[in-house]
Design an enzyme around this catalytic site. Sequence first.
Site, PDB file in Angstrom:
ATOM      1  N   HIS A   1      -9.012   1.647  -5.308  1.00 41.92           N
ATOM      2  CA  HIS A   1      -8.158   0.759  -4.515  1.00 41.92           C
ATOM      3  C   HIS A   1      -6.703   1.063  -4.816  1.00 41.92           C
ATOM      4  CE1 HIS A   1     -11.520  -1.656  -3.239  1.00 41.92           C
ATOM      5  NE2 HIS A   1     -11.960  -1.596  -4.481  1.00 41.92           N
TER       6      HIS A   1
ATOM      7  N   SER B   1      -4.122  -0.983  -4.260  1.00 42.62           N
ATOM      8  CA  SER B   1      -3.475  -2.159  -4.850  1.00 42.62           C
ATOM      9  C   SER B   1      -4.308  -2.694  -6.016  1.00 42.62           C
ATOM     10  CB  SER B   1      -3.320  -3.246  -3.778  1.00 42.62           C
ATOM     11  OG  SER B   1      -4.591  -3.728  -3.373  1.00 42.62           O
TER      12      SER B   1
ATOM     13  N   TYR C   1       0.795  -1.232   0.000  1.00 40.92           N
ATOM     14  CA  TYR C   1       0.000   0.000   0.000  1.00 40.92           C
ATOM     15  C   TYR C   1       0.827   1.282   0.000  1.00 40.92           C
ATOM     16  CZ  TYR C   1      -3.684  -3.313   1.225  1.00 40.92           C
ATOM     17  OH  TYR C   1      -4.579  -4.366   1.212  1.00 40.92           O
TER      18      TYR C   1
ATOM     19  N   HIS D   1     -15.345  -6.507  -0.475  1.00 39.41           N
ATOM     20  CA  HIS D   1     -15.514  -7.884  -0.907  1.00 39.41           C
ATOM     21  C   HIS D   1     -16.746  -8.575  -0.328  1.00 39.41           C
ATOM     22  CE1 HIS D   1     -11.558  -6.998  -2.377  1.00 39.41           C
ATOM     23  NE2 HIS D   1     -11.116  -6.772  -1.146  1.00 39.41           N
TER      24      HIS D   1
ATOM     25  N   ASN E   1     -12.804   4.258  -0.960  1.00 45.69           N
ATOM     26  CA  ASN E   1     -12.024   3.034  -0.868  1.00 45.69           C
ATOM     27  C   ASN E   1     -12.580   2.280   0.335  1.00 45.69           C
ATOM     28  OD1 ASN E   1     -10.247   0.955  -0.469  1.00 45.69           O
ATOM     29  ND2 ASN E   1      -8.393   2.198  -0.715  1.00 45.69           N
TER      30      ASN E   1
HETATM   31  C1  DQA Z   1      -7.728  -2.122  -0.650  1.00 45.36           C
HETATM   32  C2  DQA Z   1      -7.818  -3.558  -1.131  1.00 45.36           C
HETATM   33  C3  DQA Z   1      -8.643  -4.409  -0.172  1.00 45.36           C
HETATM   34  O1  DQA Z   1      -8.679  -5.759  -0.617  1.00 45.36           O
HETATM   35  C4  DQA Z   1      -8.042  -4.384   1.219  1.00 45.36           C
HETATM   36  O2  DQA Z   1      -8.846  -5.116   2.108  1.00 45.36           O
HETATM   37  C5  DQA Z   1      -7.776  -3.009   1.694  1.00 45.36           C
HETATM   38  C6  DQA Z   1      -7.218  -2.039   0.773  1.00 45.36           C
HETATM   39  C7  DQA Z   1      -6.796  -1.274  -1.549  1.00 45.36           C
HETATM   40  O3  DQA Z   1      -6.843  -0.046  -1.433  1.00 45.36           O
HETATM   41  O4  DQA Z   1      -5.981  -1.831  -2.301  1.00 45.36           O
HETATM   42  O5  DQA Z   1      -7.943  -2.702   2.879  1.00 45.36           O
HETATM   43  O6  DQA Z   1      -9.028  -1.541  -0.729  1.00 45.36           O
END
Ligand code: DQA
Length: 145
Positions: free
Chosen positions: A99, A101, A23, A79, A73
Amino acid sequence: MKRISVLNGVNLGALGTRRPEVYGSRTLADIEEWISAEFPGGVEFDFRQTDYEGEMVGWVREAGRSSDGLVINPGAWTHYSYALHDALEAVEVPKVEAHLSNIHAREDWRRHSVVSPAVDATVVGMGVFGYKVAVSYVLERLGRV
Ligand code: DQA
């Protein structure tokens, strides 16, 4: 002056120390400062983060009433939170799911977003730049670019 809500969900308050290899090393405060600096003038940001799903649902509804656009976000709620899906579905301002990632290149369970059908667009895998893309898109939709 356009008002854009930038809402970050569960565990995103831990950015900076939480898995920096995934991240990045910037804190959420750093990221919010950077976003503000990228859009000097003309945009008023309402930045918020919570680890409580019900609070986020309330903020999404509030953004629908009092902001011109929304970037969210949802973290892991992405999910599985049908509650967040339903809240987003009922909001009529331009709305983007962002997101940091690339959720499609990680664990299988991250590949599916239950909120995506309720937003106008998604941005994944661009790191903090994704927030800038998301805000730019909202402004485009608002006829500001
Ligand atoms: C996220 C991706 C999600 O799967 C994860 O649970 C996060 C961060 C991202 O910004 O890449 O907390 O939302």
